[in-house]
Design an enzyme around this catalytic site. Structure first.
Site, PDB file in Angstrom:
ATOM      1  N   LYS A 157       5.254 -55.874  -4.219  1.00  0.00           N
ATOM      2  CA  LYS A 157       5.288 -54.554  -4.838  1.00  0.00           C
ATOM      3  C   LYS A 157       6.727 -54.159  -5.106  1.00  0.00           C
ATOM      4  O   LYS A 157       7.058 -53.575  -6.115  1.00  0.00           O
ATOM      5  CB  LYS A 157       4.638 -53.531  -3.912  1.00  0.00           C
ATOM      6  CG  LYS A 157       3.145 -53.703  -3.849  1.00  0.00           C
ATOM      7  CD  LYS A 157       2.491 -52.715  -2.932  1.00  0.00           C
ATOM      8  CE  LYS A 157       0.995 -53.023  -2.896  1.00  0.00           C
ATOM      9  NZ  LYS A 157       0.380 -52.709  -1.624  1.00  0.00           N
TER      10      LYS A 157
HETATM   11  N1  GLU Z   1      -3.233 -53.492   3.967  1.00  0.00           N
HETATM   12  C1  GLU Z   1      -2.833 -54.866   3.947  1.00  0.00           C
HETATM   13  C2  GLU Z   1      -2.126 -55.177   2.638  1.00  0.00           C
HETATM   14  O1  GLU Z   1      -2.264 -54.441   1.688  1.00  0.00           O
HETATM   15  C3  GLU Z   1      -4.005 -55.806   4.093  1.00  0.00           C
HETATM   16  C4  GLU Z   1      -4.498 -55.833   5.490  1.00  0.00           C
HETATM   17  C5  GLU Z   1      -5.679 -56.754   5.742  1.00  0.00           C
HETATM   18  O2  GLU Z   1      -6.320 -57.192   4.791  1.00  0.00           O
HETATM   19  O3  GLU Z   1      -5.954 -57.030   6.920  1.00  0.00           O
HETATM   20  O4  GLU Z   1      -1.409 -56.155   2.588  1.00  0.00           O
END
Ligand code: GLU
Length: 328
Positions: free
Chosen positions: A266
């Protein structure tokens, strides 16, 4: 009397018995890049090919890092790609709320169980203390905690010093986690990671902790996510077992790289679904491109998410992922 936590757990166990459950759990800290979009597509395909529920969850725990409007944009991009979900921030559902920022009381209930079992302890070390104290062996997530506060009594925040970080007291011994896509993940947490943070000193629950509670209470049986999170899995398994929660199957899928072979992020402004849309790209073109990059369709022919679903079964899907070759 049954607590809300127990009610949610009971409901989740019943959901698991009835059908598989998958999820996609984006952090709304930036736009959805093509790598995120591919992981979302794979998580959706896995859940639907297994005949399961699919849950959308916003991982917005670290509030200062979240960008306003991002969650809504991620949802819009995923819908534009042709994905759908049974439960999520925009559609509701019975295992919600679907924003981690609204689940503090659920995490607190789980935390008090660990507290009762004496598996967590308050730690007053700063990052610098840890770096200096640990003639610092480094684990996959930075310096390994040297155990400085391990013997602290659970006098949370009462001793007049800076507020405590809460750490999980890891046990010694090898943990092996099977992965559907990659090789097994083997770690000895006491050696490779150290006692890890479950709640930060500013009161924010750690990803490692929240994700475990959420997946378990949302009836998730299959976690499909990027291989960058693979090293976290033994910590998550340890927490699941300490809380007596069922473990999901893990599918760690390759990360997409850009034209220069760099991992998308990002921060680096990697191509986002938004940019693709602005250039006039069509959903089937994007889905075709993403699917081709993991061997789910030949070359880059446009294909809708639904067509992709009809063209595969769980077996061909799993083989394609295993053959993609980024096995770590
Ligand atoms: N929120 C995490 C991310 O956007 C992913 C976490 C997960 O899939 O366990 O990288």
């Amino acid at each position: 009397m049954t607590t809300e936590y127990e009610r949610m757990l009971d409901q989740a166990l019943r959901l698991r018995d009835r059908a598989p459950g998958g999820r996609y759990a984006p952090s709304p800290s930036g736009p959805l890049h093509l790598g995120n979009a591919r992981t979302a597509l794979l998580a959706w395909l896995q859940a639907r090919l297994a005949g399961g529920r699919f849950v959308m969850r916003m991982e917005d725990l670290d509030r200062p890092r979240m960008r306003p409007g991002c969650a809504a944009q991620i949802i819009d991009d995923l819908r534009w790609m042709g994905l759908d979900w049974d439960e999520g921030p925009d559609v509701g559902g019975k295992t919600g709320p679907y924003e981690q920022s609204a689940r503090d009381s659920i995490y607190a209930a789980a935390l008090s169980r660990l507290q009762d079992a004496h598996t967590i302890f308050p730690c007053f070390c700063s990052r610098k203390d840890i770096q200096q104290a640990a003639s610092a062996p480094h684990g996959s997530d930075g310096p390994i905690y040297p155990g400085t506060c391990r013997e602290q009594e659970l006098a949370f925040g009462k001793n007049g010093r800076r507020s405590a970080t809460l750490r999980y007291r890891v046990g010694a011994g090898r943990i092996e986690v099977k992965d559907v896509v990659t090789d097994s993940i083997i770690q000895d947490l006491s050696h490779d990671v150290g006692d890890f943070v479950v709640r930060r000193s500013d009161g924010v629950f750690a990803y490692q902790f929240a994700v475990v509670i959420d997946d378990a209470l949302m009836g998730v049986t299959d976690v499909v996510r990027g291989v960058d999170l693979r090293e976290s899995t033994p910590r998550q398994l340890a927490l699941l077992s300490a809380l007596d929660l069922p473990a999901p199957h893990y599918w760690h899928v390759p990360l997409m790289t850009d034209d220069n072979g760099n991992r998308m992020s990002k921060r680096d402004g990697s191509e986002s679904v938004g940019m693709f849309r602005t250039r006039g790209g069509k959903p089937a073109e994007l889905v075709g491109q993403l699917a081709a990059s993991v061997g789910l369709c030949p070359l880059e022919t446009p294909v809708s998410a639904q067509e992709l679903l009809s063209a595969h079964d769980l077996c061909s899907f799993t083989c394609a992922l295993r053959d993609t070759g980024t096995h770590k």
